[in-house]
Scaffold this motif. Sequence first.
Motif, mmCIF file in Angstrom:
data_model
loop_
_atom_site.group_PDB
_atom_site.id
_atom_site.type_symbol
_atom_site.label_atom_id
_atom_site.label_comp_id
_atom_site.label_asym_id
_atom_site.label_seq_id
_atom_site.Cartn_x
_atom_site.Cartn_y
_atom_site.Cartn_z
ATOM 1 N N TYR A 132 0.845 -1.199 0.000
ATOM 2 C CA TYR A 132 0.000 0.000 0.000
ATOM 3 C C TYR A 132 0.880 1.248 0.000
ATOM 4 N N ALA A 135 2.269 1.845 -3.466
ATOM 5 C CA ALA A 135 1.280 2.424 -4.373
ATOM 6 C C ALA A 135 1.076 3.907 -4.078
ATOM 7 N N LEU A 136 0.982 4.250 -2.795
ATOM 8 C CA LEU A 136 0.744 5.637 -2.413
ATOM 9 C C LEU A 136 1.939 6.528 -2.729
ATOM 10 N N GLY A 138 4.365 5.991 -4.727
ATOM 11 C CA GLY A 138 4.582 6.046 -6.168
ATOM 12 C C GLY A 138 3.678 7.079 -6.822
ATOM 13 N N THR A 139 2.433 7.142 -6.365
ATOM 14 C CA THR A 139 1.497 8.140 -6.881
ATOM 15 C C THR A 139 1.957 9.553 -6.526
ATOM 16 N N ILE A 140 2.418 9.731 -5.287
ATOM 17 C CA ILE A 140 2.903 11.040 -4.844
ATOM 18 C C ILE A 140 4.116 11.474 -5.666
ATOM 19 N N GLY A 142 4.958 10.560 -8.654
ATOM 20 C CA GLY A 142 4.548 10.880 -10.010
ATOM 21 C C GLY A 142 3.828 12.218 -10.096
ATOM 22 N N PHE A 143 2.953 12.480 -9.133
ATOM 23 C CA PHE A 143 2.170 13.718 -9.146
ATOM 24 C C PHE A 143 3.050 14.935 -8.915
ATOM 25 N N ASP A 148 12.706 9.439 -8.147
ATOM 26 C CA ASP A 148 12.088 8.127 -7.899
ATOM 27 C C ASP A 148 12.942 7.307 -6.944
ATOM 28 N N LEU A 184 -6.097 2.076 -3.584
ATOM 29 C CA LEU A 184 -4.728 2.380 -3.977
ATOM 30 C C LEU A 184 -4.076 1.061 -4.344
#
Length: 284
Positions: A132, A135-136, A138-140, A142-143, A148, A184
Amino acid sequence: MPLSPSSSAHEARAALAARLRELRLDAGITSKELAARCGWSVAKPSRIENAHTAPSDADIRAWCTACDVEKQAPDLIAANRQADQMYVQWRRLQRAGLRRLQEAAAPLYERTRVFRTYASNVVPGYLQTPAYATALLGTIAGFRGTPDDVSEAVTARMRRSRVVREGDHRFAVLIEEHVLNHRLGDADVMSGQLGNLLACMTLPAVSLGIVPENAAREGVVWPLEAFTIFDDTQVNVELLAARVRVTEPSEIELYEEAFAQFTRLAVYGAEARALILRAIEALG
C-alpha cells in the motif's frame, strides 16, 4: 470551530514583522531611510513589515545593522526559521526524494508517546503495508515529479513504523469510512491493507475507530484534512501543497477538540471490523 491549519505560521510571521517594525521605529528612521541604508528598493521594508514578504537571514541582519541593534539578529533569525518550518511546501520537503522525509520524521516518532491521528484520505503511514505504501508513494512521486526513490522511501517508512509494535507508544486512530473504499493499487494490495487494519486492531497499543459515512454530523466539526497530534506538543497537518506544523497551544487545543468530536462519531470493535470486512468483500 474555525480551524486554519496555516494560521500558526501566519501569526508567527506577523509577530516577526511587527518586531522588525518596532526596531525601525525605536531607531527613529523611516521606511525609506531603512531601505537606503540596506541598499533595497523603497517598497521592500513595507512588504516585510506587513508580512507580505518573508525576510531572509541576510535581510534580518541588514535590518538590525541599519537599526543599530546587531545583537538582536540571532534571536530574530531563529524566530524567522521557526515560522518557516511551520508551513513547508511538499516540493521543498521532497525535492531530494521521499526517503529523506521518512527518515527525518523518525526521531519525532521515537520520542512521541501518544499519537492521535485522524485519517480522511489514506490509511495512516504507520499502519500501512509495504504494498500500500508503495502504491501511495509512487502516486505522490509521479504527481509531484520528485526523484524516484520509492523503494527506499517505503523501507524507511516501514522502519519508522516499528513504533507501533515496539517501545512505549500508544495510538488512537480514527479513519473515515471512505478511506477503506478508496483503492490504492490493485485489489490484492487493498485487501492486504484492510487485513492489516484488522490485525492492528488486536494490538494492545492501538485503538482504531472508523467514522461511518452515514454518521450524523449535525453540530459536529466537518470532515477535515488529515492530521496527527504528537503527544500534546505538536500537530502535523497534511495539505495538498504543504505540510503544516502547529505548535501554538490554543491551536493544538482546537485539533484536540476536533479529534474528540470525531471520536464520538466513530465506531469501534465489532462494528468497526464489520465496516472493514464489508470493504474487503466489495473488492470482489
